[in-house]
Design a protein around this motif. Structure first.
Motif, short mmCIF file in Angstrom:
data_model
loop_
_atom_site.label_atom_id
_atom_site.label_comp_id
_atom_site.label_asym_id
_atom_site.label_seq_id
_atom_site.Cartn_x
_atom_site.Cartn_y
_atom_site.Cartn_z
N ALA A 151 0.44 -6.32 -4.02
CA ALA A 151 0.48 -5.99 -5.45
C ALA A 151 1.90 -5.94 -6.00
O ALA A 151 2.19 -6.51 -7.07
CB ALA A 151 -0.21 -4.64 -5.68
N VAL A 152 2.81 -5.27 -5.30
CA VAL A 152 4.14 -5.04 -5.88
C VAL A 152 5.28 -5.38 -4.92
O VAL A 152 6.44 -5.12 -5.23
CB VAL A 152 4.29 -3.58 -6.35
N GLY A 153 4.97 -5.98 -3.77
CA GLY A 153 6.02 -6.32 -2.83
C GLY A 153 7.04 -7.29 -3.40
O GLY A 153 8.22 -7.25 -3.05
N HIS A 154 6.61 -8.17 -4.30
CA HIS A 154 7.53 -9.12 -4.91
C HIS A 154 8.51 -8.47 -5.88
O HIS A 154 9.50 -9.08 -6.27
CB HIS A 154 6.74 -10.22 -5.63
N ILE A 155 8.25 -7.22 -6.25
CA ILE A 155 9.14 -6.51 -7.16
C ILE A 155 10.19 -5.72 -6.41
O ILE A 155 11.39 -5.80 -6.70
CB ILE A 155 8.32 -5.56 -8.07
N SER A 156 9.76 -4.94 -5.42
CA SER A 156 10.68 -4.02 -4.74
C SER A 156 10.93 -4.36 -3.28
O SER A 156 11.83 -3.80 -2.66
CB SER A 156 10.12 -2.59 -4.81
N GLY A 157 10.15 -5.26 -2.71
CA GLY A 157 10.23 -5.53 -1.28
C GLY A 157 9.13 -4.85 -0.50
O GLY A 157 8.92 -5.15 0.67
N GLY A 158 8.43 -3.90 -1.13
CA GLY A 158 7.29 -3.26 -0.49
C GLY A 158 7.66 -2.38 0.68
O GLY A 158 7.08 -2.48 1.75
N HIS A 159 8.63 -1.48 0.50
CA HIS A 159 9.02 -0.57 1.58
C HIS A 159 8.01 0.57 1.74
O HIS A 159 7.48 0.79 2.82
CB HIS A 159 10.40 0.01 1.30
N PHE A 160 7.83 1.37 0.69
CA PHE A 160 6.87 2.48 0.64
C PHE A 160 7.12 3.51 1.74
O PHE A 160 6.20 4.24 2.12
CB PHE A 160 5.42 1.98 0.74
N ASN A 161 8.35 3.60 2.22
CA ASN A 161 8.63 4.42 3.39
C ASN A 161 10.14 4.60 3.51
O ASN A 161 10.86 3.61 3.68
CB ASN A 161 8.06 3.71 4.63
N PRO A 162 10.65 5.83 3.44
CA PRO A 162 12.10 6.04 3.57
C PRO A 162 12.68 5.49 4.86
O PRO A 162 13.82 5.00 4.87
CB PRO A 162 12.25 7.56 3.50
N ALA A 163 11.95 5.57 5.97
CA ALA A 163 12.45 5.05 7.24
C ALA A 163 12.60 3.54 7.19
O ALA A 163 13.53 2.98 7.77
CB ALA A 163 11.52 5.46 8.38
N VAL A 164 11.71 2.86 6.50
CA VAL A 164 11.81 1.41 6.34
C VAL A 164 13.01 1.07 5.45
O VAL A 164 13.80 0.17 5.78
CB VAL A 164 10.51 0.83 5.75
N THR A 165 13.16 1.78 4.35
CA THR A 165 14.29 1.52 3.45
C THR A 165 15.61 1.69 4.18
O THR A 165 16.51 0.84 4.09
CB THR A 165 14.23 2.47 2.24
N LEU A 166 15.76 2.77 4.92
CA LEU A 166 17.01 3.02 5.63
C LEU A 166 17.18 2.06 6.80
O LEU A 166 18.32 1.67 7.13
CB LEU A 166 17.07 4.48 6.09
N GLY A 167 16.10 1.67 7.44
CA GLY A 167 16.18 0.67 8.50
C GLY A 167 16.63 -0.68 7.97
O GLY A 167 17.47 -1.36 8.59
#
Length: 263
Positions: free
Chosen positions: A82-98
């Protein structure tokens, strides 16, 4: 300035500079809020409403651990689609920091992503709490059971201690981040990225629900601990620290491996 064209609809456009300019910070943060909201609503909602239906002692029509694992995997797949093309689809602080540690996301957006993810998770559990309040005793029962929070020791579904939980959460989050970095690294994998990421999250839940009730996501843990009571709040630090450490270590390792390959 955004380019005068439609952004490519993939789960990796957040890492692609030519598409990243097409989306404002507000759009990115709303996408992360929505994706985390969907993930927590789908996964935690299934755990609280459906896993043990109609009751924990008579749950022949409930979906059990397998259903909860699939709910988390399907929810992240739907969010990325749905929105991965907008933000990258992290939905998770550990993923963002990784991804930040791997050099695969823009550091300017990290604070906004983290805040949006936590707020999205809290919004989801607030909706769940409101629905539970519509049935006499349901909300109190959910709180008494920990509100699907993560835990160790007596709060672990299988009675696993702190050391086991920290190890499992760190390693499994690292695996999750490594899969994300791998499956989104090449353009030919883009169509498979949501499925690969969703199935990996499902597998992780199948492994670790008995260990820790599966976090691998600090936003998910915060969202449930707020309603789970004193014990989940007291143990929350473990489910913030371990996933972030695992995700960041995975990001650093992947970055170093790729740097060596280039040389």
């Amino acid at each position: 300035m955004a380019r005068d064209r439609e952004p490519v609809s993939t789960s990796t456009s957040e890492q692609r500079r030519e598409d990243a300019a097409a989306w404002s910070p507000t759009a990115r943060y709303l996408a992360e809020f929505f994706g985390t909201f969907l993930l927590v609503l789908g996964g935690v909602g299934t755990a609280l409403f459906t896993a043990g239906f109609p009751s924990t002692t008579d749950n022949q029509t409930g979906v059990g651990f397998l259903g909860v694992a699939l709910a988390f995997g399907l929810s992240v797949m739907a969010g990325i689609a749905a929105v991965g093309h907008i933000s990258g689809g992290h939905f998770n602080p550990a993923v963002t920091l990784g991804l930040l540690a791997a050099g695969r996301t823009d550091g300017r957006h990290v604070p906004g992503y983290l805040v949006s993810q936590v707020l999205g998770g809290l919004a989801a559990t607030s909706v769940i709490a409101a629905v539970l309040s519509g049935k006499q005793g349901a909300f109190a029962a959910a709180v008494d059971s920990g509100f699907a929070s993560n835990g160790f020791g007596a709060s672990s579904p299988g009675g696993f201690g702190l050391g086991s939980v920290l190890l499992a959460e760190a390693v499994l989050t690292g695996v999750f981040v490594a899969v994300i970095l791998s499956v989104t690294a090449k353009q030919e994998y883009q169509a498979l990225a949501p499925t690969g990421i969703g199935l990996t999250l499902t597998l992780i839940h199948l492994v670790s629900i008995p260990i820790s009730n599966t976090s691998v996501n600090p936003a998910r843990s915060i969202a449930t601990a707020v309603y789970g009571g004193a014990v989940p709040l007291g143990q929350l630090w473990a489910f913030i620290v371990a996933p972030i450490v695992g995700g960041v270590v995975a990001g650093i390792v992947v970055r170093l491996v790729r740097r060596r390959d280039r040389h």
